[in-house]
Design an enzyme around this catalytic site. Sequence first.
Site, mmCIF file in Angstrom:
data_model
loop_
_atom_site.group_PDB
_atom_site.id
_atom_site.type_symbol
_atom_site.label_atom_id
_atom_site.label_comp_id
_atom_site.label_asym_id
_atom_site.label_seq_id
_atom_site.Cartn_x
_atom_site.Cartn_y
_atom_site.Cartn_z
ATOM 1 N N ASP A 185 -9.750 1.771 6.606
ATOM 2 C CA ASP A 185 -9.728 1.615 5.290
ATOM 3 C C ASP A 185 -10.794 2.337 4.715
ATOM 4 O O ASP A 185 -10.704 2.760 3.427
ATOM 5 C CB ASP A 185 -9.967 -0.043 5.070
ATOM 6 N N GLU A 201 0.943 -1.159 -0.217
ATOM 7 C CA GLU A 201 -0.080 0.062 -0.064
ATOM 8 C C GLU A 201 0.721 1.346 0.072
ATOM 9 O O GLU A 201 0.695 2.090 -0.810
ATOM 10 C CB GLU A 201 -1.010 -0.167 1.246
#
EC number: 3.2.1.156
Length: 380
Positions: free
Chosen positions: A265, A70
């Site tokens: 998230d 990420e």
Amino acid sequence: MNITGKGAYDTGTYANLFQRSGYREDEIKARLEQTWNDLFYGDEHTRIYYPVGDDKGYMLDTGNDDVRSEGMSYGMMMAVQMDKKHEFDRLWNYAYTYMQHTEGRYKDYFAWHCKPDGTRLSPGPAPDGEEFFAMALFFASNRWGDGPAPYDYQAQARKILHACLHQGEQGEGDPMWEPSNRLIKFIPELPFSDPSYHLPHFYELFAQYANEQDRTFWKEAAEASRAYLRTACHPVTGLSPEYANYDGTPAPVQLHGDFRHFYSDAYRVAANVALDWEWFRKDPWQVQQSNRIQAFFSDIDVSDYRRYTIEGEPFNEPALHPVGLLATNAMASLAADGPDADSFVKRFWNTPLRQGKRRYYDNCLYFFTMLALSGNYRVY
């Protein structure tokens, strides 16, 4: 807000919301450059980028003391948007060398996290890394041209996306997109999704840049993801769960936790929806969705951000990344045309980068919002 007409992809004109809110172009430019310098070369309480040797570098998840696909792919996107080839190539070389699998069920995928020295902590991938790696590599190819491997950016991006769709067809492994519905999965092995992984604005571009045989799939994936987000976001609050089934309902509790609620998230959904609107302007729902999430947070102070059910009920648990949540709420102003759009831009401008142990995720989202609201998160 222009809710008709064409997006920036067609017009070549990117909205500068900071300027619209009264800030001068020279101070906006200086703030963006300073934010880059703080994140990449600032003090030990602020920076998240660390060079390694002569030709590598990594983005550190400071809260977990590891390096994640990420963050690496985010760092590459930041670098290509800022025209910083030196840092881009260091990040890519690290990811290519230490994180990308060369064989087996995860061939051409990336281990989702490793130690700063490159030792893999888990072999499995997290698909938000792959899609950001691919998009950043395509942009690098288009901005800077391709070099010798591994800096043949376009070929590297196409290799990643080929695996994302075709893994397992000739052997072991699973694709990252569910072939039957064109939706990105949370991980290749599990039959549910993560709403914050859905980047229809990227898939529109993959439909032009990826291998020709897959371009129709990517076009369909863009449409499928836009439709999916309409089911995953609550129709009143605009909040979405961290993990959701293919029908948009919150996914069951997992062995590693309960992800049915609006938490870390999920913050990214507001930013993704808004950037898709800014670039492509294909779904007017995105304007209303952006208004809804800003309305929900309009009277909540950043210091009081919590975990929430998607219906909007707060838990006692505070947000782990409040600055990141403010950043994505502000990025929603790219699409919002409601009464809160300007105030979120100003709240964000008046908020500094986060410092300390938990800064990594907040400051990644912060930088993307700084790019977006200054008209500098662009298609290349």
